[in-house]
Design an enzyme around this catalytic site. Structure first.
Site, PDB file in Angstrom:
ATOM      1  N   SER A 180       0.867  -1.181   0.000  1.00  0.00           N
ATOM      2  CA  SER A 180       0.000   0.000   0.000  1.00  0.00           C
ATOM      3  C   SER A 180       0.900   1.226   0.000  1.00  0.00           C
ATOM      4  CB  SER A 180      -0.851   0.011   1.278  1.00  0.00           C
ATOM      5  OG  SER A 180      -1.509   1.247   1.440  1.00  0.00           O
ATOM      6  N   TYR A 215      -2.268  -1.096  10.404  1.00  0.00           N
ATOM      7  CA  TYR A 215      -2.187  -1.195   8.938  1.00  0.00           C
ATOM      8  C   TYR A 215      -0.878  -0.584   8.439  1.00  0.00           C
ATOM      9  CZ  TYR A 215      -3.867  -1.144   4.080  1.00  0.00           C
ATOM     10  OH  TYR A 215      -4.021  -1.367   2.720  1.00  0.00           O
TER      11      TYR A 215
HETATM   12  N1  LIG Z   1      -8.615  -0.678  -1.413  1.00  0.00           N
HETATM   13  C1  LIG Z   1      -7.612   0.160  -1.206  1.00  0.00           C
HETATM   14  O1  LIG Z   1      -7.811   1.390  -1.163  1.00  0.00           O
HETATM   15  C2  LIG Z   1      -6.207  -0.377  -1.050  1.00  0.00           C
HETATM   16  C3  LIG Z   1      -5.143   0.530  -1.142  1.00  0.00           C
HETATM   17  C4  LIG Z   1      -3.847   0.071  -0.991  1.00  0.00           C
HETATM   18  C5  LIG Z   1      -3.604  -1.266  -0.767  1.00  0.00           C
HETATM   19  N2  LIG Z   1      -4.655  -2.145  -0.662  1.00  0.00           N
HETATM   20  C6  LIG Z   1      -4.330  -3.553  -0.404  1.00  0.00           C
HETATM   21  O2  LIG Z   1      -4.818  -4.331  -1.469  1.00  0.00           O
HETATM   22  C7  LIG Z   1      -5.048  -5.663  -1.035  1.00  0.00           C
HETATM   23  C8  LIG Z   1      -6.429  -6.098  -1.504  1.00  0.00           C
HETATM   24  O3  LIG Z   1      -7.388  -5.290  -0.867  1.00  0.00           O
HETATM   25  P1  LIG Z   1      -8.795  -4.886  -1.521  1.00  0.00           P
HETATM   26  O4  LIG Z   1      -8.886  -3.423  -1.482  1.00  0.00           O
HETATM   27  O5  LIG Z   1      -8.988  -5.609  -2.787  1.00  0.00           O
HETATM   28  O6  LIG Z   1      -9.752  -5.409  -0.356  1.00  0.00           O
HETATM   29  P2  LIG Z   1     -10.985  -6.403  -0.361  1.00  0.00           P
HETATM   30  O7  LIG Z   1     -11.442  -6.415   1.047  1.00  0.00           O
HETATM   31  O8  LIG Z   1     -11.921  -6.065  -1.467  1.00  0.00           O
HETATM   32  O9  LIG Z   1     -10.319  -7.813  -0.738  1.00  0.00           O
HETATM   33  C9  LIG Z   1      -9.449  -8.482   0.137  1.00  0.00           C
HETATM   34  C10 LIG Z   1      -9.640  -9.967  -0.068  1.00  0.00           C
HETATM   35  O10 LIG Z   1      -8.724 -10.666   0.794  1.00  0.00           O
HETATM   36  C11 LIG Z   1      -9.423 -11.728   1.429  1.00  0.00           C
HETATM   37  N3  LIG Z   1      -8.774 -12.063   2.691  1.00  0.00           N
HETATM   38  C12 LIG Z   1      -8.763 -11.326   3.826  1.00  0.00           C
HETATM   39  N4  LIG Z   1      -8.119 -11.985   4.792  1.00  0.00           N
HETATM   40  C13 LIG Z   1      -7.694 -13.156   4.252  1.00  0.00           C
HETATM   41  C14 LIG Z   1      -6.999 -14.272   4.782  1.00  0.00           C
HETATM   42  N5  LIG Z   1      -6.610 -14.311   6.056  1.00  0.00           N
HETATM   43  N6  LIG Z   1      -6.731 -15.318   3.962  1.00  0.00           N
HETATM   44  C15 LIG Z   1      -7.144 -15.296   2.664  1.00  0.00           C
HETATM   45  N7  LIG Z   1      -7.834 -14.272   2.127  1.00  0.00           N
HETATM   46  C16 LIG Z   1      -8.117 -13.217   2.915  1.00  0.00           C
HETATM   47  C17 LIG Z   1     -10.834 -11.200   1.612  1.00  0.00           C
HETATM   48  O11 LIG Z   1     -11.772 -12.249   1.830  1.00  0.00           O
HETATM   49  C18 LIG Z   1     -11.059 -10.437   0.312  1.00  0.00           C
HETATM   50  O12 LIG Z   1     -11.579 -11.266  -0.706  1.00  0.00           O
HETATM   51  C19 LIG Z   1      -4.891  -5.635   0.486  1.00  0.00           C
HETATM   52  O13 LIG Z   1      -3.625  -6.154   0.844  1.00  0.00           O
HETATM   53  C20 LIG Z   1      -4.987  -4.162   0.815  1.00  0.00           C
HETATM   54  O14 LIG Z   1      -4.316  -3.838   2.013  1.00  0.00           O
HETATM   55  C21 LIG Z   1      -5.949  -1.730  -0.808  1.00  0.00           C
END
Ligand SMILES: NC(=O)c1ccc[n+]([C@@H]2O[C@H](COP(=O)([O-])OP(=O)(O)OC[C@H]3O[C@@H](n4cnc5c(N)ncnc54)[C@H](O)[C@@H]3O)[C@@H](O)[C@H]2O)c1
Length: 260
Positions: free
Chosen positions: A140, A153
């Protein structure tokens, strides 16, 4: 194996947290590039749905457990006949600071950091034996800067970037490369659950998961370590390094504006 993967077709990938959001878009895109993709998510129904979409195996293990990441590598390696690209994308939000309990800190560190360590423990010896592999961490921009209002986080994502850098340095000569993906706001369920910070991260700058994935694939082909789907993050990262006190002053002002 060279640093970049110019040709993705017929290679194999695992995407964790691929049931929703960025992971789902990654799985769909890598499959569209001709890769065979194993789909992991703790949400078994979502993993099965995306696996059916991409024509790969669903492996619904919880990566936040000591044995989960190793089990995933073992099962995906057997199902795909090897893993060329491992996308450690699953992540959770956390929230709060020193006042939140060890249960929250431990769970966030398990999923956002230790899942990468545990997956690498299983992948790296296999990759060295077969000449290499690529580890893509969805970290991130909070892993380069910070996420105001959310210490677990921010700390876990800094650690995830640090671990990816370390992997790349330690094993680069033996064909193992790493890539750290550091977006700001991405329009997913996680962003929509991020409280007061949502407005800040969404304002003009939230992008679609597919835009993140476009940059991931470009950098995967080029063998570039740092993937910045929001180009402005490069400037913030430089500013933080160039004058950390000035950067902290700006962040304190942003904190006051967000939380009052
Ligand atoms: N959305 C944002 O603004 C953003 C920004 C920067 C980074 N990220 C990072 O991107 C990645 C994906 O996030 P997203 O935004 O798609 O979120 P999201 O919540 O839509 O998807 C995350 C997925 O990970 C799965 N998950 C959670 N814990 C888990 C576990 N213990 N084992 C297996 N699967 C698990 C969830 O069920 C979900 O399907 C994350 O690492 C998040 O920190 C997101």
């Amino acid at each position: 194996m060279s640093r970049g993967l110019a040709h993705l077709a017929d290679r194999t990938a695992v995407v964790t947290g691929a049931g929703h959001g960025i992971g789902r878009a990654l799985a769909v895109r890598l499959a569209a590039e001709g890769m065979r993709v194993a789909v992991n998510d703790v949400d078994a129904a979502a993993a099965a749905e995306v696996a059916a979409l991409v024509g790969g195996p669903a492996i619904a293990v919880d990566l936040g457990t000591p044995e989960g990441p190793g089990e995933l590598v073992e099962r995906a390696w057997a199902a795909l006949g090897g893993i060329d690209v491992f996308c450690g994308n699953a992540g959770i939000g956390g929230g709060g600071g020193a006042e939140v309990g060890d249960d929250v800190w431990t769970r966030v560190l398990d999923v956002n950091l230790l899942a990468h360590v545990r997956a690498a423990r299983s992948l790296v010896p296999r990759w060295i034996e077969r000449g290499g592999g690529h580890y893509v961490v969805t970290a991130s921009a909070a892993g380069l800067l910070t996420m105001i209002g959310n210490a677990p986080y921010s700390v876990s994502k800094h650690a995830a970037v640090a671990f990816a850098e370390w992997l790349d340095i330690e094993y680069g000569e033996r064909g193992v490369t790493a890539q750290a993906v550091c977006p700001q706001g991405v329009d997913t369920a996680m962003l929509r659950a991020s409280g007061p910070v949502e407005a800040l991260l969404s304002k003009d700058t939230a992008i679609a998961p597919e835009q993140v994935v476009e940059q991931v694939v470009t950098d995967l082909r080029a063998g570039r370590f740092l993937t910045l789907p929001h180009p402005e993050v490069a400037g913030y990262y430089r500013a933080r390094a160039a004058d950390t006190d000035d950067w902290l002053r700006g962040m304190r002002r942003l904190h006051a504006a967000t939380f009052g």
